[in-house]
Write a protein that holds these residues in place. Structure first.
Motif, PDB file in Angstrom:
ATOM      1  N   ASP A  27       0.838  -1.208   0.000  1.00 20.36           N
ATOM      2  CA  ASP A  27       0.000   0.000   0.000  1.00 20.36           C
ATOM      3  C   ASP A  27       0.871   1.257   0.000  1.00 20.36           C
ATOM      4  OD1 ASP A  27      -2.368  -1.385  -0.052  1.00 20.36           O
ATOM      5  OD2 ASP A  27      -2.645  -1.366   2.122  1.00 20.36           O
ATOM      6  N   ALA A  28       1.956   1.224   0.779  1.00 22.12           N
ATOM      7  CA  ALA A  28       2.865   2.376   0.823  1.00 22.12           C
ATOM      8  C   ALA A  28       3.545   2.577  -0.528  1.00 22.12           C
ATOM      9  CB  ALA A  28       3.912   2.170   1.917  1.00 22.12           C
ATOM     10  N   LEU A  29       3.948   1.470  -1.168  1.00 24.17           N
ATOM     11  CA  LEU A  29       4.591   1.558  -2.483  1.00 24.17           C
ATOM     12  C   LEU A  29       3.632   2.118  -3.524  1.00 24.17           C
ATOM     13  CD1 LEU A  29       7.081   0.911  -4.234  1.00 24.17           C
ATOM     14  CD2 LEU A  29       6.089  -1.363  -4.636  1.00 24.17           C
ATOM     15  N   LYS A  30       2.381   1.685  -3.465  1.00 23.60           N
ATOM     16  CA  LYS A  30       1.383   2.181  -4.410  1.00 23.60           C
ATOM     17  C   LYS A  30       1.153   3.679  -4.224  1.00 23.60           C
ATOM     18  CE  LYS A  30      -3.418   1.542  -5.879  1.00 23.60           C
ATOM     19  NZ  LYS A  30      -4.680   0.788  -5.668  1.00 23.60           N
ATOM     20  N   GLU A  31       1.024   4.111  -2.982  1.00 22.28           N
ATOM     21  CA  GLU A  31       0.792   5.537  -2.728  1.00 22.28           C
ATOM     22  C   GLU A  31       1.995   6.370  -3.157  1.00 22.28           C
ATOM     23  OE1 GLU A  31      -0.479   8.596   0.897  1.00 22.28           O
ATOM     24  OE2 GLU A  31      -0.411   6.432   1.252  1.00 22.28           O
ATOM     25  N   ALA A  32       3.201   5.842  -2.916  1.00 23.92           N
ATOM     26  CA  ALA A  32       4.412   6.559  -3.330  1.00 23.92           C
ATOM     27  C   ALA A  32       4.439   6.728  -4.849  1.00 23.92           C
ATOM     28  CB  ALA A  32       5.652   5.795  -2.869  1.00 23.92           C
ATOM     29  N   HIS A  33       4.088   5.680  -5.583  1.00 25.44           N
ATOM     30  CA  HIS A  33       4.046   5.764  -7.042  1.00 25.44           C
ATOM     31  C   HIS A  33       3.006   6.784  -7.505  1.00 25.44           C
ATOM     32  CE1 HIS A  33       6.730   2.368  -7.442  1.00 25.44           C
ATOM     33  NE2 HIS A  33       6.662   2.469  -8.758  1.00 25.44           N
ATOM     34  N   GLN A  34       1.852   6.775  -6.864  1.00 26.48           N
ATOM     35  CA  GLN A  34       0.790   7.693  -7.268  1.00 26.48           C
ATOM     36  C   GLN A  34       1.185   9.146  -7.001  1.00 26.48           C
ATOM     37  OE1 GLN A  34      -2.399   5.986  -4.928  1.00 26.48           O
ATOM     38  NE2 GLN A  34      -3.268   4.921  -6.707  1.00 26.48           N
ATOM     39  N   ARG A  35       1.815   9.398  -5.871  1.00 29.11           N
ATOM     40  CA  ARG A  35       2.214  10.777  -5.537  1.00 29.11           C
ATOM     41  C   ARG A  35       3.274  11.297  -6.504  1.00 29.11           C
ATOM     42  NH1 ARG A  35       2.555  11.664   1.037  1.00 29.11           N
ATOM     43  NH2 ARG A  35       0.394  11.072   1.514  1.00 29.11           N
ATOM     44  N   ILE A  36       4.286  10.478  -6.769  1.00 30.20           N
ATOM     45  CA  ILE A  36       5.350  10.905  -7.689  1.00 30.20           C
ATOM     46  C   ILE A  36       4.800  11.088  -9.093  1.00 30.20           C
ATOM     47  CG2 ILE A  36       7.523  10.238  -8.746  1.00 30.20           C
ATOM     48  CD1 ILE A  36       7.824  11.088  -5.870  1.00 30.20           C
ATOM     49  N   LEU A  37       3.949  10.157  -9.525  1.00 27.68           N
ATOM     50  CA  LEU A  37       3.395  10.225 -10.875  1.00 27.68           C
ATOM     51  C   LEU A  37       2.501  11.445 -11.043  1.00 27.68           C
ATOM     52  CD1 LEU A  37       3.489   8.613 -13.496  1.00 27.68           C
ATOM     53  CD2 LEU A  37       1.400   7.439 -12.765  1.00 27.68           C
ATOM     54  N   LYS A  38       1.788  11.816  -9.996  1.00 29.00           N
ATOM     55  CA  LYS A  38       0.904  12.975 -10.068  1.00 29.00           C
ATOM     56  C   LYS A  38       1.677  14.249 -10.393  1.00 29.00           C
ATOM     57  CE  LYS A  38      -2.660  15.422  -7.411  1.00 29.00           C
ATOM     58  NZ  LYS A  38      -3.396  15.482  -6.116  1.00 29.00           N
ATOM     59  N   VAL A  39       2.898  14.335  -9.891  1.00 34.96           N
ATOM     60  CA  VAL A  39       3.724  15.524 -10.129  1.00 34.96           C
ATOM     61  C   VAL A  39       4.507  15.399 -11.432  1.00 34.96           C
ATOM     62  CG1 VAL A  39       5.609  16.934  -9.238  1.00 34.96           C
ATOM     63  CG2 VAL A  39       3.923  15.984  -7.659  1.00 34.96           C
ATOM     64  N   THR A  40       5.201  14.270 -11.605  1.00 29.27           N
ATOM     65  CA  THR A  40       6.087  14.131 -12.759  1.00 29.27           C
ATOM     66  C   THR A  40       5.338  13.966 -14.075  1.00 29.27           C
ATOM     67  OG1 THR A  40       6.245  11.737 -12.313  1.00 29.27           O
ATOM     68  CG2 THR A  40       7.974  13.160 -11.401  1.00 29.27           C
ATOM     69  N   SER A  41       4.064  13.669 -14.031  1.00 26.75           N
ATOM     70  CA  SER A  41       3.286  13.581 -15.271  1.00 26.75           C
ATOM     71  C   SER A  41       3.235  14.927 -15.990  1.00 26.75           C
ATOM     72  CB  SER A  41       1.857  13.085 -14.991  1.00 26.75           C
ATOM     73  OG  SER A  41       1.166  13.986 -14.135  1.00 26.75           O
ATOM     74  N   GLN A  42       3.609  16.003 -15.289  1.00 30.94           N
ATOM     75  CA  GLN A  42       3.664  17.319 -15.917  1.00 30.94           C
ATOM     76  C   GLN A  42       4.706  17.373 -17.026  1.00 30.94           C
ATOM     77  OE1 GLN A  42       1.702  20.148 -15.416  1.00 30.94           O
ATOM     78  NE2 GLN A  42       0.470  18.610 -14.383  1.00 30.94           N
ATOM     79  N   TYR A  43       5.654  16.436 -17.003  1.00 32.12           N
ATOM     80  CA  TYR A  43       6.670  16.405 -18.053  1.00 32.12           C
ATOM     81  C   TYR A  43       6.068  16.055 -19.412  1.00 32.12           C
ATOM     82  CZ  TYR A  43      10.554  16.893 -14.766  1.00 32.12           C
ATOM     83  OH  TYR A  43      11.450  17.384 -13.835  1.00 32.12           O
TER      84      TYR A  43
END
Length: 328
Positions: A51-67
């Motif tokens: 669950d922690a790994l999934k949330e970490a991926h979602q948080r990073i992806l939410k920001v870096t998807s701006q690329y």
């Protein structure tokens, strides 16, 4: 008729496990179920980590998807027309070097695009604004603009504007930085975002499916245990059978459901361990850092080459300024 009855038995057999799990879930939600089968501590710990790994991926992806959005740093208050975006800075500088009149200046700066519009990045916007400002100053000195010509009082020759020269060079440099940023974004999309999204959408999805299978197996087991307890209580009222002894059928069903539950837990634990142990997230992060580092390195090199040129222009202008004031 036999076919209809056969279909009914088949439908009931396939639907029954789902109905039993649903009924058990409702009972647990209402607090009406009996004892709930506990999950192994190791399994629970793996669930927390996944669950922690999934949330970490979602948080990073939410920001870096701006690329994936070219204009993520483009100022919203800038109003540039399609004509402004028609040519690169290099093309405009080349055209401006041959102009002889204000009309030719306007044509060079607002030439219709020969290809797709130029990028909308912060660096490209700075470059376009710098070149336009440079031309305003240059036009005031050469007579190609709306303002008067600035000539040397003794020789009558046109005096080069140091700020105009610096702004033109700055515009060229900023365009190069902008192109480096676009190259960075492309690398991040290919080498980071794709892999990061794959982990989230594929591997973590597989782990979630395995966990759902465990929950379904657990509900089926507890539902079977509930039927076993009900069978024992029912037999307790029958003087012809052993008191409070569950039927062989319900006992056998519980044993089957226990085996299925254990198998589902073991499979889910292995799937979750594979997800947690995969080196892909770190490899993806390394690629992200490498792309950012390469961009910042290029930006530094471009500006480092420009800085001494502008510094020299500033020093020469300051020297001339002091000499002029000293002679006054």
């Amino acid at each position: 008729m036999d076919k209809i009855q056969g279909f009914g038995r088949s439908f009931t057999a396939s639907f029954s496990p789902f109905a039993q799990r649903t009924q058990q879930f409702v009972k647990e939600s209402l607090g009406q179920a009996g004892e709930k089968t506990d999950l192994p501590p190791e399994y629970v710990e793996l669930e927390k980590r996944v669950d922690a790994l999934k949330e970490a991926h979602q948080r990073i992806l939410k920001v870096t998807s701006q690329y994936t959005n070219e204009a993520y740093d483009y100022p919203p208050n800038i109003q540039e027309s399609a004509l402004d975006l028609g040519r690169t800075i290099q093309d405009k500088v080349s055209l401006l070097s041959t102009v002889q009149s204000p009309k030719e200046v306007a044509a060079a700066l607002t030439a219709p695009p020969s290809a797709k519009p130029q990028p909308k990045t912060f660096n490209h916007a700075i470059a376009r604004a710098s070149l336009a400002s440079s031309q305003l100053l240059h036009g005031a000195n050469t007579g190609t603009g709306a303002n008067s010509i600035n000539t040397n009082a003794t020789s009558g020759t046109v005096k080069e504007d140091a700020l105009a020269t610096a702004l033109e060079k700055y515009a060229i440099a900023e365009e190069k930085v902008g192109e480096a940023r676009l190259q960075q974004d492309s690398q991040i999309q290919q080498k980071f975002l794709v892999g990061w999204s794959t982990t989230l959408n594929s591997q973590l999805t597989q782990a979630n499916k395995a966990r759902r299978d465990v929950e379904n197996a657990r509900l089926a087991l507890d539902a079977s245990k509930g039927r076993q307890r009900a069978s024992a209580q029912h037999r307790g009222f029958n003087p012809d059978v052993d008191s409070m002894v569950p039927s062989a059928e319900t006992t056998k069903d519980v044993e089957v459901k226990e085996d299925e539950f254990v198998a589902a837990v073991e499979k889910a634990e292995q799937v979750m361990k594979n997800v947690l142990d995969t080196p892909e997230p770190l490899r993806n992060l390394s690629e992200l850092i490498a792309a950012q580092m390469e961009f910042n390195k290029k930006a530094y090199e471009i500006l480092a080459e420009l800085a001494p040129v502008v510094d020299q222009l500033q020093q020469d202008q300051e020297t001339e300024y002091r000499q002029t004031r000293g002679n006054a």
